[in-house]
Design a protein around this motif. Structure first.
Motif, PDB file in Angstrom:
ATOM      1  N   GLY A 566      57.526  93.019  27.749  1.00 29.25           N
ATOM      2  CA  GLY A 566      58.237  92.532  28.936  1.00 29.25           C
ATOM      3  C   GLY A 566      58.027  91.062  29.220  1.00 29.25           C
ATOM      4  N   ILE A 567      57.234  90.375  28.383  1.00 26.94           N
ATOM      5  CA  ILE A 567      56.956  88.949  28.607  1.00 26.94           C
ATOM      6  C   ILE A 567      57.974  88.105  27.855  1.00 26.94           C
ATOM      7  CG2 ILE A 567      55.269  87.094  28.321  1.00 26.94           C
ATOM      8  CD1 ILE A 567      53.073  89.211  28.479  1.00 26.94           C
ATOM      9  N   PHE A 574      61.475  87.423  23.647  1.00 27.30           N
ATOM     10  CA  PHE A 574      60.384  88.175  24.249  1.00 27.30           C
ATOM     11  C   PHE A 574      59.296  88.424  23.201  1.00 27.30           C
ATOM     12  CE2 PHE A 574      63.875  88.959  27.038  1.00 27.30           C
ATOM     13  CZ  PHE A 574      63.336  89.238  28.296  1.00 27.30           C
ATOM     14  N   ILE A 575      58.061  88.561  23.656  1.00 23.17           N
ATOM     15  CA  ILE A 575      56.988  88.967  22.760  1.00 23.17           C
ATOM     16  C   ILE A 575      57.342  90.331  22.170  1.00 23.17           C
ATOM     17  CG2 ILE A 575      54.568  89.711  22.646  1.00 23.17           C
ATOM     18  CD1 ILE A 575      53.892  87.607  24.704  1.00 23.17           C
ATOM     19  N   ASN A 576      57.109  90.486  20.879  1.00 28.00           N
ATOM     20  CA  ASN A 576      57.335  91.765  20.214  1.00 28.00           C
ATOM     21  C   ASN A 576      56.050  92.579  20.362  1.00 28.00           C
ATOM     22  OD1 ASN A 576      57.700  93.913  18.443  1.00 28.00           O
ATOM     23  ND2 ASN A 576      58.840  92.687  16.957  1.00 28.00           N
ATOM     24  N   GLY A 577      56.014  93.447  21.342  1.00 28.91           N
ATOM     25  CA  GLY A 577      54.810  94.218  21.615  1.00 28.91           C
ATOM     26  C   GLY A 577      54.377  95.087  20.458  1.00 28.91           C
ATOM     27  N   ASN A 578      55.333  95.593  19.685  1.00 25.21           N
ATOM     28  CA  ASN A 578      55.000  96.423  18.527  1.00 25.21           C
ATOM     29  C   ASN A 578      54.361  95.606  17.409  1.00 25.21           C
ATOM     30  OD1 ASN A 578      55.997  99.242  19.067  1.00 25.21           O
ATOM     31  ND2 ASN A 578      57.892  98.120  19.474  1.00 25.21           N
ATOM     32  N   SER A 647      50.108  86.964  19.835  1.00 27.37           N
ATOM     33  CA  SER A 647      50.889  86.484  20.977  1.00 27.37           C
ATOM     34  C   SER A 647      50.659  84.988  21.155  1.00 27.37           C
ATOM     35  CB  SER A 647      50.472  87.227  22.256  1.00 27.37           C
ATOM     36  OG  SER A 647      50.791  88.595  22.175  1.00 27.37           O
ATOM     37  N   PRO A 648      51.598  84.282  21.804  1.00 27.69           N
ATOM     38  CA  PRO A 648      51.395  82.858  22.078  1.00 27.69           C
ATOM     39  C   PRO A 648      50.124  82.616  22.882  1.00 27.69           C
ATOM     40  CG  PRO A 648      53.677  83.464  22.454  1.00 27.69           C
ATOM     41  CD  PRO A 648      52.926  84.747  22.228  1.00 27.69           C
ATOM     42  N   ALA A 649      49.589  81.407  22.769  1.00 24.26           N
ATOM     43  CA  ALA A 649      48.296  81.081  23.370  1.00 24.26           C
ATOM     44  C   ALA A 649      48.242  81.398  24.862  1.00 24.26           C
ATOM     45  CB  ALA A 649      47.984  79.604  23.132  1.00 24.26           C
ATOM     46  N   ARG A 650      49.270  81.003  25.598  1.00 23.92           N
ATOM     47  CA  ARG A 650      49.271  81.236  27.047  1.00 23.92           C
ATOM     48  C   ARG A 650      49.135  82.717  27.361  1.00 23.92           C
ATOM     49  NH1 ARG A 650      52.770  82.694  31.065  1.00 23.92           N
ATOM     50  NH2 ARG A 650      52.488  81.665  33.091  1.00 23.92           N
ATOM     51  N   ASP A 651      49.771  83.547  26.551  1.00 25.60           N
ATOM     52  CA  ASP A 651      49.769  84.984  26.819  1.00 25.60           C
ATOM     53  C   ASP A 651      48.520  85.671  26.270  1.00 25.60           C
ATOM     54  OD1 ASP A 651      52.492  85.059  28.049  1.00 25.60           O
ATOM     55  OD2 ASP A 651      52.998  84.240  26.082  1.00 25.60           O
TER      56      ASP A 651
END
Length: 686
Positions: A566-567, A574-578, A647-651
């Motif tokens: 959801g980010i 969007f971030i690929n959570g999988n 994930s990207p650094a901020r996340d």
């Protein structure tokens, strides 16, 4: 054949130039530890206008990000990059320049190899004079292709140089018999790195494809190749291949991608492909191999059969030229940089030639350099300290396992067995390989790279069917990274990362626990993430869970997947959570373990004093955030979202924190704040 089928799970994505090499000790200055004092946490990094419970990354790192814009030679600039630059462009540079000044170095010694490779990279006069003639033997082989059988043989020859084909082989520990090495088949051959680049309809990805076509056309013109519309030909061809390949998410399934088969079955899967020619030219001799995707082998072979020899030759010319482009003439080198660095990642300009020479030498001669690096910059006291930290994390992890409410006692017993079996490597290898057979000469840059590639290929061949050498390292000592290897059930921490801000001998415990201890916890947790948890204590792909416990674990993982999915990092991206779930679980686990270990270490002791106005609980999270601070270009972010399991650094900073009660308590985050979640929304796995 690629030198290894890597199953390592690193802390950050790492790309090396070529296979690492090493031999004897170098005659360098006496070993001296770097005694430069670095602040535990620099308060000027803080953006006091931001609130920690709204955006912790901005609060902790806003000042740093404002004062540290991305250099024009980088696509990302953060703690890893700063330390990597220091390691390479100061420490390794001093080692290399010292060797380059020496005369009459004995052939085949580390000193001679390092010195002559470095000088060959700087010898631009020789590079310009040679043009693409160093590639001519391989281009002649490509030009001679008249059939699919010819293509198979030439592809095999090129694979020995590290040039990718659509079906590649590598060597690593057998996933179901981890004490023995086996041959793996893997998919490859997409110039853009991942199938989504060929499929996404958004404007930015379409622009990448357009630039890709233009880039290939320019490179072919610069090389003097006469192929008609090569860019469009290659994009169309690779798009067809991309449709047949597994996605980077599907490739994360170690069970689905483990298909042990007899060599004869490979022939049945793709009878029109000359496997004997492909394997024999490489020297591959094995009765069995592990196939990544049987359906892909059949389908890509059919595609190759239906493709004209001229298209296949165009593609192989491109792969060969692109593989060596950074070591050829300035126009070819510059255009290669323009596409793969500027278009793909937003990097504005190349590093100075001398800095590139240092990095190229490190890429080819990494282990010999690492031997000197470790001797000069990694004191034994640090090795002992990190060993104590690892055992501290192991003890806390055991306590965390005992406290789990979603796991049965039966599975807990097996989890403890795996945890107790964890081994670790710190700093540098205990034994060093002999790479003296690599033929490095001045004035022959491409030939030097080919010689190193042939060495790596032979090394891989020699491993087939033999016991795994568990003392072997997958990273050089100077690498700013760490990894977990599920096949060895080991965590590895090179000397390069055991420096500030990750590990700071002068820092208070809270900062180090938020830094290096969380990193150690991250790597430990990889053994229990969605992938690593499928390997047992011996490193074999074997289920050690009850069905109910596995279901509970995957339900928790699914909630965390949905949370990160959801980010939105950029509009439409969007971030690929999988894809990132393994790294996200490891971050959450690392933080949880490190904080618990810090609490345990303070039991029965006097409350630590405030430092710079922050208590120890707050400083723990300051330590975490400063490890990941970074500025990243928009293009690099898009590339990361599509290709990187991190994930990207901020996340990585903000993402796990709302799931930790300890964070909300440390910073007084009120219910409903952006960095806090209600108890029923928090995900607690390990």
């Amino acid at each position: 054949m690629k030198s290894t089928y890597a199953l390592h799970l690193p802390l950050v994505a790492a790309v090396s130039l070529m296979a690492a090499c090493n031999t004897n000790t170098t005659k360098q200055t006496q070993a001296t530890a770097d005694t430069t004092k670095v602040p535990a946490f620099e308060v000027s990094s803080i953006d006091s206008s931001a609130k920690p419970c709204d955006d912790f990354d901005q609060f902790v790192n806003g000042g740093w990000k404002k004062n540290n814009p991305i250099p024009s030679t980088e696509s990302r600039w953060g703690a890893f990059n700063v330390l990597d630059k220091e390691n390479k462009e100061v420490r390794l540079k001093g080692i290399i320049l010292g060797l380059a000044e020496q005369k009459d170095l004995k052939k085949g010694t580390e000193e001679q190899q390092i010195s002559d490779f470095y000088r060959s990279f700087l010898d631009t006069a020789a590079i310009e004079k040679l043009g693409i003639t160093p590639l001519q033997p391989y281009l002649d082989k490509i030009n001679s292709i008249q059939s699919l059988a010819d293509f198979a043989k030439v592809s095999g020859e090129l694979e020995m140089l590290g040039i990718p084909g659509f079906i590649n082989f590598g060597v690593d520990a057998d996933g179901r018999n981890s004490k023995m090495n086996a041959v793996y088949q893997v998919q490859d051959g997409l110039s853009l790195g991942e199938k989504s680049y060929y499929e996404r309809p958004d404007a930015s990805t379409q622009e990448v494809r357009n630039e890709f076509v233009s880039h290939i056309d320019k490179q072919f013109t610069q090389a003097g190749f006469k192929d008609a519309t090569p860019g469009k030909t290659i994009l169309d061809f690779e798009t067809k291949v991309a449709k047949l390949q597994l996605s980077n998410v599907e490739l994360r399934d170690p069970v689905a991608t483990y298909n042990k088969a007899h060599y004869s079955e490979l022939k049945k899967l793709a009878p029109d492909y000359d496997w004997d020619a492909f394997t024999s030219v490489q020297g591959i001799k094995t009765d069995t191999m592990i196939l990544q995707n049987k359906a892909y082998i059949t389908k890509v072979s059919a595609l190759l059969k239906s493709t004209s020899p001229e298209t296949l030759k165009t593609w192989l010319r491109w792969q060969t030229l692109s593989h060596f482009a950074g070591f050829l003439t300035k126009p070819i080198d510059d255009e290669n940089f323009h596409f793969f660095a500027t278009v793909m990642r937003g990097t504005k300009q190349q590093r100075p030639r001398i800095e590139r020479a240092i990095r190229a030498t490190d890429g080819v001669m990494g282990m010999p350099l690492g031997k000197v690096f470790a001797k000069q910059y990694f004191p034994e006291s640090s090795k002992q300290k990190v060993s104590e930290m690892i055992e501290n994390v192991r003890a806390v992890y055991g306590q965390r396992i005992d406290s789990l409410t979603w796991m049965s006692d039966v599975t807990k017993k097996m989890a403890h067995k795996k945890l107790a079996s964890f081994t670790y490597k710190i700093g540098y290898p205990d034994k060093w390989k002999d790479y003296s057979t690599i033929d490095i000469k001045p004035g022959t840059l491409v030939e030097n790279i080919v010689s190193a590639a042939h060495y790596g290929h032979k090394e891989a061949l020699d491993k087939i069917g033999k016991p795994v050498d568990r003392s072997e390292w997958g990273m050089t000592p100077q690498t700013v990274n760490a990894y977990y290897n599920p096949l060895n059930n080991e965590v590895v921490f090179p000397a390069g990362i055991l420096q500030p801000p990750f590990f700071n001998a002068d820092a208070d415990d809270a900062i180090n626990y938020g830094g290096i201890i969380a990193v150690i916890g991250h790597e430990f947790t990889h053994g229990f993430d969605d992938q690593g948890s499928q390997y047992d204590a011996e490193g074999n792909l074997q289920n050690w869970w009850t069905d109910a416990d596995r279901k509970n674990f995957m339900a928790l993982a699914k909630r965390y997947i949905d949370y990160f999915s959801g980010i939105e990092v950029q509009k439409g991206f969007f971030i690929n959570g999988n894809l990132t779930i393994g790294e996200n679980i490891a971050d959450l686990g690392g933080l949880t373990l490190a904080y618990s270990a810090l609490e345990k270490s303070l039991q029965g002791k006097q409350e630590p004093a405030l430092i710079d106005g922050f208590n120890w609980k707050q400083r723990f999270f300051l330590g975490w955030a400063q490890v990941w601070h970074a500025n990243t270009t928009e293009a690099a972010l898009r590339n990361q979202i599509q290709t990187d399991p991190h994930s990207p650094a901020r996340d990585r900073i903000n993402g796990p924190l709302p799931h930790l009660k300890s964070f909300a308590n440390a910073w007084g985050c009120a219910p409903g704040s952006k960095m806090s979640l209600p108890d029923d929304k928090r995900v607690v796995i390990w």
